[in-house]
Design a protein around this motif. Structure first.
Motif, PDB file in Angstrom:
ATOM      1  N   ILE A 158      35.796  22.389   3.322  1.00  0.00           N
ATOM      2  CA  ILE A 158      34.141  22.666   3.001  1.00  0.00           C
ATOM      3  C   ILE A 158      33.354  23.658   3.596  1.00  0.00           C
ATOM      4  O   ILE A 158      32.068  23.694   3.504  1.00  0.00           O
ATOM      5  N   THR A 159      33.683  25.006   4.008  1.00  0.00           N
ATOM      6  CA  THR A 159      33.077  25.812   4.408  1.00  0.00           C
ATOM      7  C   THR A 159      32.888  26.772   2.767  1.00  0.00           C
ATOM      8  O   THR A 159      32.109  26.998   2.339  1.00  0.00           O
ATOM      9  N   GLN A 203      19.379  14.421   0.344  1.00  0.00           N
ATOM     10  CA  GLN A 203      20.741  14.854   1.379  1.00  0.00           C
ATOM     11  C   GLN A 203      21.648  13.219   1.303  1.00  0.00           C
ATOM     12  O   GLN A 203      22.796  13.752   1.872  1.00  0.00           O
ATOM     13  N   GLU A 204      21.434  12.385   0.344  1.00  0.00           N
ATOM     14  CA  GLU A 204      22.987  11.611   0.205  1.00  0.00           C
ATOM     15  C   GLU A 204      23.775  11.881  -0.575  1.00  0.00           C
ATOM     16  O   GLU A 204      25.241  12.036  -0.084  1.00  0.00           O
ATOM     17  N   ALA A 205      23.083  13.180  -1.539  1.00  0.00           N
ATOM     18  CA  ALA A 205      24.553  13.865  -2.259  1.00  0.00           C
ATOM     19  C   ALA A 205      24.977  14.839  -1.310  1.00  0.00           C
ATOM     20  O   ALA A 205      26.079  15.085  -1.352  1.00  0.00           O
ATOM     21  N   ILE A 206      24.236  15.797  -0.263  1.00  0.00           N
ATOM     22  CA  ILE A 206      25.168  16.612   1.153  1.00  0.00           C
ATOM     23  C   ILE A 206      26.322  15.571   1.683  1.00  0.00           C
ATOM     24  O   ILE A 206      26.601  16.517   2.082  1.00  0.00           O
ATOM     25  N   LEU A 248      31.742  13.851   3.315  1.00  0.00           N
ATOM     26  CA  LEU A 248      32.468  13.282   2.983  1.00  0.00           C
ATOM     27  C   LEU A 248      33.872  13.518   2.509  1.00  0.00           C
ATOM     28  O   LEU A 248      35.118  12.938   2.341  1.00  0.00           O
ATOM     29  N   ARG A 249      33.678  13.874   0.849  1.00  0.00           N
ATOM     30  CA  ARG A 249      34.666  13.607   0.071  1.00  0.00           C
ATOM     31  C   ARG A 249      35.599  14.893   1.242  1.00  0.00           C
ATOM     32  O   ARG A 249      37.139  15.773   0.467  1.00  0.00           O
ATOM     33  N   GLU A 301      29.323   8.860   9.499  1.00  0.00           N
ATOM     34  CA  GLU A 301      27.829   9.013  11.134  1.00  0.00           C
ATOM     35  C   GLU A 301      27.606  10.886  10.785  1.00  0.00           C
ATOM     36  O   GLU A 301      27.190  11.423  10.934  1.00  0.00           O
ATOM     37  N   GLU A 302      29.380  11.504  11.297  1.00  0.00           N
ATOM     38  CA  GLU A 302      29.204  12.652  10.991  1.00  0.00           C
ATOM     39  C   GLU A 302      28.785  13.611   9.989  1.00  0.00           C
ATOM     40  O   GLU A 302      27.631  14.211   9.635  1.00  0.00           O
ATOM     41  N   ALA A 303      28.991  13.182   8.757  1.00  0.00           N
ATOM     42  CA  ALA A 303      28.913  13.310   7.551  1.00  0.00           C
ATOM     43  C   ALA A 303      27.165  13.271   7.285  1.00  0.00           C
ATOM     44  O   ALA A 303      26.338  14.867   6.564  1.00  0.00           O
TER      45      ALA A 303
END
Length: 215
Positions: A90-91, A137-140, A145-146, A152-154
């Motif tokens: 993720i980083t 926002q949905e893309a981020i 999620l990936r 919720e956190e995503a």
């Protein structure tokens, strides 16, 4: 003039292309606002006759619609692409996402805010901006999620990351790239809750260094 001439026929001895008209309109939108995006103003800037405008656009509304489409095809499309670049962590994913905002060839923040200012006066544009914000926002969120974050956190992290960047431009901080570069590791930790690998930080350092070298 035939109905399809703007799309299929080019004027003889072209002095200003469709792209020239769009670029001039975008510049005026950014500099002076949508109310100043006028055919006469554009023709004066391009030093061409107003009649040549109609080779490419039906009217001023058609031009404004083209500006909005171009905004979606550049700012929003590039942002979405940067959330889906291959990344092992993720980083690394967030570091790749950062590139979109570090390089104004991908994300023109002045255009973004000119569109937002326009949206305050036009409900249709307001709805379009809101739709683009949701899509971004949905893309981020999907990016988080990936990489194993729960929904919720995503969602929350996506909002923090997106709102921070938009807020950065709203405050007109305009920090030099070199300053932003030295905060990379801290930003990556703040947005993910995880320590970035040294090579991930270095890759983004190197990317910003290339931008600095290009001027």
């Amino acid at each position: 003039m035939p109905q399809d001439s703007a799309a299929t026929v080019q004027p003889t001895h072209v002095k200003a292309t469709r792209e020239d008209w769009l670029n001039a309109a975008r510049s005026i939108l950014i500099e002076d606002g949508v109310s100043e995006v006028k055919i006469l103003t554009l023709s004066n800037r391009l030093e061409v006759s107003r009649s040549s405008f109609y080779w490419y656009f039906k009217d001023r509304t058609d031009l404004l619609d083209a500006l909005l489409t171009r905004w979606e095809e550049t700012n929003t499309a590039h942002l979405l692409r940067h959330t889906t670049l291959p990344a092992s962590t993720i980083t690394e994913a967030v570091a790749l996402y950062f590139r979109c905002f570090l390089d104004d060839r991908f994300f023109n923040h002045r255009l973004d805010f000119a569109i937002r200012e326009w949206s305050r006066r036009d409900e249709r544009v307001h709805d379009m901006v809101a739709r683009n914000d949701r899509t971004r926002q949905e893309a981020i969120c999907a990016m988080y999620l990936r990489h194993g974050y729960d929904p919720e956190e995503a969602d929350i992290r996506a909002r923090i990351l997106y709102y921070q960047q938009i807020g950065y431009y709203a405050l007109d901080l305009n920090e030099p790239l070199a300053v932003r570069q030295h905060r990379i590791a801290g930003y990556l930790y703040g947005f993910t809750g995880k320590k970035a690998l040294p090579e991930e930080v270095k890759a983004l350092f190197d990317y910003t260094a290339e931008l600095l070298a290009e001027g």
